[in-house]
Scaffold this motif. Structure first.
Motif, short mmCIF file in Angstrom:
data_model
loop_
_atom_site.label_atom_id
_atom_site.label_comp_id
_atom_site.label_asym_id
_atom_site.label_seq_id
_atom_site.Cartn_x
_atom_site.Cartn_y
_atom_site.Cartn_z
N PRO A 90 -8.94 3.68 -21.93
CA PRO A 90 -9.15 4.92 -21.99
C PRO A 90 -8.87 5.63 -20.47
O PRO A 90 -8.66 4.91 -19.59
CB PRO A 90 -10.51 5.18 -22.34
CG PRO A 90 -11.18 3.78 -22.07
CD PRO A 90 -10.38 2.80 -21.99
N SER A 91 -8.46 6.80 -20.64
CA SER A 91 -8.29 7.70 -19.42
C SER A 91 -9.43 7.68 -18.26
O SER A 91 -10.57 7.60 -18.78
CB SER A 91 -7.99 9.16 -19.85
OG SER A 91 -7.82 10.00 -18.67
N GLY A 92 -8.97 7.37 -17.17
CA GLY A 92 -10.01 7.20 -16.09
C GLY A 92 -10.61 5.63 -15.93
O GLY A 92 -11.61 5.68 -15.01
N ALA A 93 -10.08 4.66 -16.85
CA ALA A 93 -10.58 3.42 -16.61
C ALA A 93 -9.96 2.57 -15.51
O ALA A 93 -10.84 1.82 -15.36
CB ALA A 93 -10.07 2.77 -18.12
N GLY A 94 -9.18 2.89 -14.83
CA GLY A 94 -8.57 2.41 -13.66
C GLY A 94 -7.27 1.83 -13.54
O GLY A 94 -6.95 1.06 -12.67
N LYS A 95 -6.30 2.28 -14.73
CA LYS A 95 -5.30 1.44 -14.98
C LYS A 95 -4.35 1.85 -13.86
O LYS A 95 -3.54 0.76 -13.01
CB LYS A 95 -4.62 1.86 -16.16
CG LYS A 95 -5.58 1.73 -17.58
CD LYS A 95 -4.91 2.04 -18.89
CE LYS A 95 -4.60 3.58 -18.81
NZ LYS A 95 -5.84 4.66 -18.94
N SER A 96 -4.18 3.10 -13.62
CA SER A 96 -3.32 3.42 -12.61
C SER A 96 -3.63 2.90 -11.24
O SER A 96 -2.70 2.81 -10.33
CB SER A 96 -3.04 4.99 -12.59
OG SER A 96 -2.45 5.53 -13.49
N THR A 97 -5.04 2.84 -10.99
CA THR A 97 -5.44 2.43 -9.63
C THR A 97 -5.10 1.02 -9.43
O THR A 97 -4.64 0.46 -8.42
CB THR A 97 -7.06 2.50 -9.48
OG1 THR A 97 -7.38 3.95 -9.79
CG2 THR A 97 -7.55 2.12 -8.22
N GLU A 129 2.97 4.33 -17.77
CA GLU A 129 3.12 5.28 -18.62
C GLU A 129 4.55 5.83 -18.79
O GLU A 129 4.85 6.86 -18.88
CB GLU A 129 2.29 6.57 -18.65
CG GLU A 129 0.68 6.32 -18.53
CD GLU A 129 0.05 5.98 -19.55
OE1 GLU A 129 0.87 5.97 -20.76
OE2 GLU A 129 -1.20 6.11 -19.72
N ARG A 153 -5.49 9.10 -26.92
CA ARG A 153 -5.44 10.80 -26.86
C ARG A 153 -4.53 11.43 -27.94
O ARG A 153 -3.26 11.09 -28.09
CB ARG A 153 -4.97 10.80 -25.37
CG ARG A 153 -5.68 10.57 -24.37
CD ARG A 153 -4.98 10.58 -23.02
NE ARG A 153 -4.27 9.31 -22.74
CZ ARG A 153 -3.67 8.80 -21.54
NH1 ARG A 153 -4.23 9.90 -20.40
NH2 ARG A 153 -3.32 8.00 -21.25
N TYR A 163 -13.62 4.22 -3.77
CA TYR A 163 -13.56 5.41 -3.06
C TYR A 163 -14.57 5.84 -2.50
O TYR A 163 -15.83 6.02 -3.17
CB TYR A 163 -12.77 6.34 -3.92
CG TYR A 163 -11.42 5.99 -4.47
CD1 TYR A 163 -10.10 5.75 -3.53
CD2 TYR A 163 -10.95 5.71 -5.51
CE1 TYR A 163 -9.05 5.61 -4.03
CE2 TYR A 163 -9.84 5.21 -6.28
CZ TYR A 163 -8.89 5.47 -5.16
OH TYR A 163 -7.49 4.96 -5.73
N VAL A 168 -13.99 2.07 -8.67
CA VAL A 168 -12.94 2.21 -9.80
C VAL A 168 -12.52 0.98 -10.45
O VAL A 168 -12.26 1.00 -11.68
CB VAL A 168 -11.68 3.03 -9.05
CG1 VAL A 168 -10.78 3.25 -9.90
CG2 VAL A 168 -12.59 4.43 -8.66
#
Ligand code: ATP
Ligand code: MG
Length: 252
Positions: free
Chosen positions: A40-47, A167, A251, A11, A21
């Protein structure tokens, strides 16, 4: 079958800086397979999920679904390709003013499917998620797990060969989580779906996944086939997967 080859995504921020990302991701998810993506959170899974579902354009690399490279399509061909990918997210985003039945019918209505065929298909889908008796219920009259199952039915309305679940069990109690995961396994087997299960719950991985990929900082750092991982003595877990495996969740 999903084949991800050297997928990168960056990005560009307003001040011109580039954030990488996803970095040269390679991953394959065969038909009739659930591959969990953890990290972990922010790792890029949703991207990663957004790139597969064509909501985001990859910066480099390719994603092929059943052999065709979707990132090269546009117009009608792209719209058609999108139908081969179903998605379900944490809050299934059902329309509150529409019944479970109507929510599932929506993608079919958009396509202009005739009423009789819509009825037959929605009936089938309600049955396959075990909620025929809730056809007339509105989302607020359903439990969280039931809403997710209706969301899954809607995602399957157009007979996709790929299902992305980001998720999808977060926030559900253990019983509802088991029901959703059991449903995903049944759908994997009945429809030979290639399922990407993004989760931070290790129990979900153990219960439902055939394979697991760990993403950290935009890269796949571990990949394993569950049967092989589970066949190994506990002491070797640490070598195969990093510390996260032994935790139930990051988490807490
Ligand atoms: N549209 C965007 N523009 C800029 N950066 C973005 C954008 N979308 C995501 N990012 C960044 O990409 C990184 C990965 O985000 P992503 O949502 O894929 O993480 P995630 O692994 O799904 O995390 P979580 O477990 O919290 O859902 C984050 O650092 C995020 O800030
Ligand atoms: Mg996410």
């Amino acid at each position: 079958m999903i084949e991800i080859d050297q997928l990168s995504k960056h990005y560009r921020t307003a001040d011109g800086r580039v954030t990488e990302v996803l970095k040269a991701i390679n991953l394959q998810v065969p038909q009739a397979n659930i591959t969990a993506v953890v990290g972990p959170s922010g790792a890029g899974k949703s991207t990663l999920a957004k790139c597969i579902s064509l909501l985001e354009q990859p910066s480099a690399g390719s994603i092929r679904v059943n052999g065709s490279d979707l990132s090269r399509l546009n117009g009608e061909a792209l719209r058609r390709a999108r139908r081969s990918i179903g998605t379900v997210f944490q809050s299934s985003a059902l329309l509150q003013r529409k019944s479970a039945w109507e929510n599932i019918a929506l993608p079919l209505r958009y396509l202009g499917v005739v009423e009789r065929d819509i009825s037959a298909r929605v009936g089938e889908l309600l049955e396959s998620v075990g909620l025929s008796h809730k056809a007339k219920a509105f989302p607020e009259q359903l439990s969280g797990g039931q809403r997710q199952r209706i969301g899954i039915a809607r995602a399957l309305a157009l007979r996709p060969c790929v299902l992305l679940a980001d998720e999808a069990t977060s926030g559900l109690d253990p019983e509802a989580t088991v029901a959703v995961l059991d449903l995903l396994k049944k759908l994997r087997d009945d429809y030979k779906l290639a399922i990407v299960l993004i989760t931070h719950e290790m129990d979900a991985v153990r219960q439902a996944a055939d394979a697991v990929a760990e993403i950290r900082d935009g890269q796949i750092v571990q990949y394993g086939v569950l049967k092989q991982l589970l066949a190994q003595p506990d002491s070797s877990w640490g070598n195969v997967c990093s510390h996260w495996w032994r935790n139930l969740a990051w988490r807490n």
